[in-house]
Write an enzyme that holds these catalytic residues in place. Structure first.
Site, PDB file in Angstrom:
ATOM      1  N   GLN A 171       0.870  -1.095   0.157  1.00  0.00           N
ATOM      2  CA  GLN A 171      -0.046  -0.164   0.016  1.00  0.00           C
ATOM      3  C   GLN A 171       0.920   1.069   0.094  1.00  0.00           C
ATOM      4  OE1 GLN A 171      -2.275  -1.892   3.416  1.00  0.00           O
ATOM      5  NE2 GLN A 171      -3.562  -0.498   2.747  1.00  0.00           N
TER       6      GLN A 171
ATOM      7  N   ASP B 208       5.929   4.470  -1.452  1.00  0.00           N
ATOM      8  CA  ASP B 208       7.475   4.853  -1.614  1.00  0.00           C
ATOM      9  C   ASP B 208       8.086   3.901  -2.437  1.00  0.00           C
ATOM     10  OD1 ASP B 208       8.281   2.824  -0.012  1.00  0.00           O
ATOM     11  OD2 ASP B 208       7.185   3.865   1.582  1.00  0.00           O
TER      12      ASP B 208
ATOM     13  N   HIS C 126      -1.386   1.349  -4.626  1.00  0.00           N
ATOM     14  CA  HIS C 126      -1.851   2.883  -4.253  1.00  0.00           C
ATOM     15  C   HIS C 126      -0.981   3.894  -5.155  1.00  0.00           C
ATOM     16  CE1 HIS C 126      -3.974   1.694  -0.266  1.00  0.00           C
ATOM     17  NE2 HIS C 126      -4.529   1.392  -1.278  1.00  0.00           N
TER      18      HIS C 126
ATOM     19  N   CYS D  68      -0.732  13.179 -15.962  1.00  0.00           N
ATOM     20  CA  CYS D  68      -1.662  14.273 -16.325  1.00  0.00           C
ATOM     21  C   CYS D  68      -2.819  13.966 -15.398  1.00  0.00           C
ATOM     22  CB  CYS D  68      -1.825  14.346 -17.779  1.00  0.00           C
ATOM     23  SG  CYS D  68      -3.027  15.350 -18.277  1.00  0.00           S
TER      24      CYS D  68
ATOM     25  N   CYS E  52       0.998  19.434 -18.557  1.00  0.00           N
ATOM     26  CA  CYS E  52       0.907  18.230 -19.423  1.00  0.00           C
ATOM     27  C   CYS E  52       1.479  19.089 -20.808  1.00  0.00           C
ATOM     28  CB  CYS E  52      -0.377  17.672 -19.640  1.00  0.00           C
ATOM     29  SG  CYS E  52      -0.271  16.234 -21.001  1.00  0.00           S
TER      30      CYS E  52
ATOM     31  N   ASN F  92       1.780  -7.052  13.257  1.00  0.00           N
ATOM     32  CA  ASN F  92       1.419  -5.693  13.705  1.00  0.00           C
ATOM     33  C   ASN F  92       1.393  -5.399  15.183  1.00  0.00           C
ATOM     34  OD1 ASN F  92       0.458  -3.268  12.018  1.00  0.00           O
ATOM     35  ND2 ASN F  92      -1.374  -3.466  13.284  1.00  0.00           N
TER      36      ASN F  92
ATOM     37  N   GLU G  21      -0.615  -3.665  17.089  1.00  0.00           N
ATOM     38  CA  GLU G  21      -1.870  -3.963  17.463  1.00  0.00           C
ATOM     39  C   GLU G  21      -2.724  -4.824  16.602  1.00  0.00           C
ATOM     40  OE1 GLU G  21      -2.926   0.090  17.433  1.00  0.00           O
ATOM     41  OE2 GLU G  21      -1.395   0.843  18.893  1.00  0.00           O
TER      42      GLU G  21
ATOM     43  N   ALA H  90       7.224  -4.344  12.170  1.00  0.00           N
ATOM     44  CA  ALA H  90       7.842  -5.187  11.219  1.00  0.00           C
ATOM     45  C   ALA H  90       9.394  -5.414  10.838  1.00  0.00           C
ATOM     46  CB  ALA H  90       7.482  -4.805   9.779  1.00  0.00           C
TER      47      ALA H  90
END
Length: 238
Positions: free
Chosen positions: A86, A89, A106, A114, A134, A202, A204, A220
């Site tokens: 997700q 970067d 994502h 554009c 553009c 994770n 939580e 992680a």
């Protein structure tokens, strides 16, 4: 062995990239969730671009952490492997993970595209200060990410579905995500449908937790290196 991994913002947060959620994600007292929308861009494209330029620079200054490196190691040893991240970067790629083994569901923050036509390009190094236009249709250009309220990219969805349709996975790892989007849970369950192990990493609990066969309540970057070493030691044929 078929492996399917999903990563979220918690993985990148350990490289110093703030998540959208929580006070650390705020920018100039503005909620990022209200900046990452088509409406925000239409209202104030200069403000939105300023935020994304700062985010891009923060990512350029960041380094992949032990979680990214562990995932790359796992990918190199698995017979079949796909990562769905997700994160927008480039830290997974910079950790050495092959592009064909990764889906950025994502989008990619370093892509400029554009807002009207299909023209786009990648800007990994330099950063312009003006709002790009553009060269094909003169419309304003925008970051190549999926904003709140927008559809996920069809081609990337197809890559995920094709991988999952080819068969169940022996191992599914979901790391650093709150799993608030229903499709994250759907993919994890579809991938592990044949009785494969579903490991959630994770700190939580999340909506996915009740379905996991193993819960690792650590960040992680701490959990994944240990987990991958254990998996490789117990399954040398991975």
């Amino acid at each position: 062995m078929r492996v399917f991994v999903i990563t979220g913002a918690g993985v990148s947060a350990e490289s110093g990239i703030p998540t959208f959620r929580g006070k650390d994600g705020y920018w100039r007292n503005l909620d990022p969730a209200k900046l990452a929308t088509p409406e925000a861009f239409a209202r104030d494209p200069e403000l939105v671009w300023e935020w994304y330029r700062e985010r891009r620079q923060r990512i350029r200054n960041a380094r992949p952490n032990a979680a990214h490196e562990a995932i790359t190691k796992l990918a190199q040893y698995a017979n079949e492997f796909l990562l769905v991240t997700q994160n927008v970067d480039d830290l997974h790629a910079r950790a050495g993970l092959a592009i064909e083994k990764m889906v950025q569901i994502h989008g990619d923050i370093f892509v400029t595209r554009c807002s009207r036509c299909d023209f786009g390009f990648t800007e990994r190094t330099g950063e312009r200060q003006e709002i790009p236009k553009c060269t094909k249709c003169a419309a304003l250009m925008r970051p190549g990410v999926v904003w709140f309220g927008e559809q996920l990219p069809w081609n990337e969805l197809q890559r995920i579905e094709n991988y999952l349709d080819r068969g169940a996975c022996d191992l599914v790892i979901v790391a650093g995500t709150t799993a608030t989007f229903g499709y994250i849970i759907d993919w994890a369950l579809q991938a592990s449908r044949g009785g494969g192990e579903l490991i959630e990493v994770n700190p939580e609990a999340t909506p996915l937790s009740e379905f996991a066969t193993q819960l690792v309540r650590e960040p992680a970057a701490i959990a994944l290196p240990k987990l991958v070493e254990e998996l490789m030691a117990s399954s040398p044929e991975i």
